[in-house]
Design a protein around this motif. Sequence first.
Motif, PDB file in Angstrom:
ATOM      1  N   ARG A   1      36.494  33.100  45.798  1.00  0.00           N
ATOM      2  CA  ARG A   1      35.023  33.273  45.885  1.00  0.00           C
ATOM      3  C   ARG A   1      34.429  34.018  44.518  1.00  0.00           C
ATOM      4  O   ARG A   1      33.636  33.524  43.919  1.00  0.00           O
ATOM      5  N   TYR A   2      35.292  34.703  43.992  1.00  0.00           N
ATOM      6  CA  TYR A   2      34.900  35.484  42.672  1.00  0.00           C
ATOM      7  C   TYR A   2      35.842  35.370  41.579  1.00  0.00           C
ATOM      8  O   TYR A   2      37.101  35.322  42.144  1.00  0.00           O
ATOM      9  N   VAL A   3      35.527  35.373  40.390  1.00  0.00           N
ATOM     10  CA  VAL A   3      36.559  35.703  39.166  1.00  0.00           C
ATOM     11  C   VAL A   3      37.090  37.362  39.433  1.00  0.00           C
ATOM     12  O   VAL A   3      36.155  37.999  39.324  1.00  0.00           O
ATOM     13  N   SER A   4      38.138  37.566  39.305  1.00  0.00           N
ATOM     14  CA  SER A   4      38.738  38.962  39.085  1.00  0.00           C
ATOM     15  C   SER A   4      39.039  39.342  37.919  1.00  0.00           C
ATOM     16  O   SER A   4      39.813  38.336  37.210  1.00  0.00           O
ATOM     17  N   ILE A   5      38.659  40.468  37.456  1.00  0.00           N
ATOM     18  CA  ILE A   5      38.885  40.568  35.871  1.00  0.00           C
ATOM     19  C   ILE A   5      39.391  42.246  35.726  1.00  0.00           C
ATOM     20  O   ILE A   5      38.825  43.085  36.217  1.00  0.00           O
ATOM     21  N   PHE A   6      40.489  42.532  35.142  1.00  0.00           N
ATOM     22  CA  PHE A   6      40.937  43.900  34.883  1.00  0.00           C
ATOM     23  C   PHE A   6      41.395  44.299  33.248  1.00  0.00           C
ATOM     24  O   PHE A   6      41.847  43.317  32.856  1.00  0.00           O
ATOM     25  N   LEU A   7      41.192  45.542  33.038  1.00  0.00           N
ATOM     26  CA  LEU A   7      41.641  46.022  31.685  1.00  0.00           C
ATOM     27  C   LEU A   7      43.199  46.668  32.167  1.00  0.00           C
ATOM     28  O   LEU A   7      43.204  47.633  32.960  1.00  0.00           O
ATOM     29  N   TYR A   8      44.136  46.371  31.330  1.00  0.00           N
ATOM     30  CA  TYR A   8      45.386  46.853  31.556  1.00  0.00           C
ATOM     31  C   TYR A   8      45.939  47.461  30.206  1.00  0.00           C
ATOM     32  O   TYR A   8      45.932  46.739  29.059  1.00  0.00           O
ATOM     33  N   CYS A   9      46.388  48.750  30.441  1.00  0.00           N
ATOM     34  CA  CYS A   9      47.018  49.423  29.347  1.00  0.00           C
ATOM     35  C   CYS A   9      48.553  49.164  29.296  1.00  0.00           C
ATOM     36  O   CYS A   9      49.243  49.510  30.191  1.00  0.00           O
TER      37      CYS A   9
END
Length: 297
Positions: free
Chosen positions: A212-220
């Motif tokens: 349903r959606y594009v998921s996006i995350f910042l990762y250290c």
Amino acid sequence: MAMLPADDQDQYTLETRDISPVHLLTKIESFSRLWKHEIQPLESSEFESGDYKWKVTMNLDDSGDISVSLCMVGTSSLPTSWEVNAIFNFFLYNHISDNYLCFRGKARRFHAINPECGFSKLITKKSLTDVSNGFLFKDKCVFGAEVFVIKKQPPLVQTVCVHHVSNPYKHEWKISKFSKLEGIWKSEEFSTGGYKWNIEMYPNGNGRACGRYVSIFLYCVDSESFGCGKKVNASCHFTFKNMLNAIKDHSMEGWGYVEFKAIDEMRDSSKGFVVDDCCTLQIQLSVVALQDEALIK
């Protein structure tokens, strides 16, 4: 139940508990004979807690108040300047409610000059011997005690440093063959604020957003080597670039979003986010690094 005046209760707090005391439980039979024959103070057997030995004494003073004391025993083998900090709890079993009245004490200091501490006015003899209160049943009474030694250990010394990266990192990635991407797309690593980062994107969604959606995350990337207590705060601004109208669209701020952008909207060529099966993800990242290193000294 007729207890003592409030100004005498600052030595402890009252509560009821179902669990019996863990260190000492003493059952007294023919309780009335203790007072009749003036068998006092009443001393418990020695018991051990926190690598030390203790005993409890009960005493009835002339005013009819009952006092309870905890005393360290076998202290002759300790160093001359010995000192032990402990919390002492005293218990009276209630035969009617089948639980314990707990007199929860505060932290006390035991040392060579004063190896004994306690509650000078715990309860009146009248309250204790009134069978309607439940402490005395068929002339039997049960009391108990717990002692928790506060172990001395090196203090936890923390060094806290907060700094702000005034110039935010700005970059954009052109993602090709967007419709063919599966699983996780990971950007190349980049450095800012003294740490390495990358972006993780699920083109077909992750978890509840799947399909349903594009998921996006910042990762250290460096977080895998962080010590205990170290934290890094980052302010991140994601944007999918609208390539038809040359404007930014659908930007969000934070470390990541499960439901960042609807897949149907991304695939709609009229929206301008995906052109020739390519899209551009822009990022603006400011780092506020909170370093909290805990050391034992």
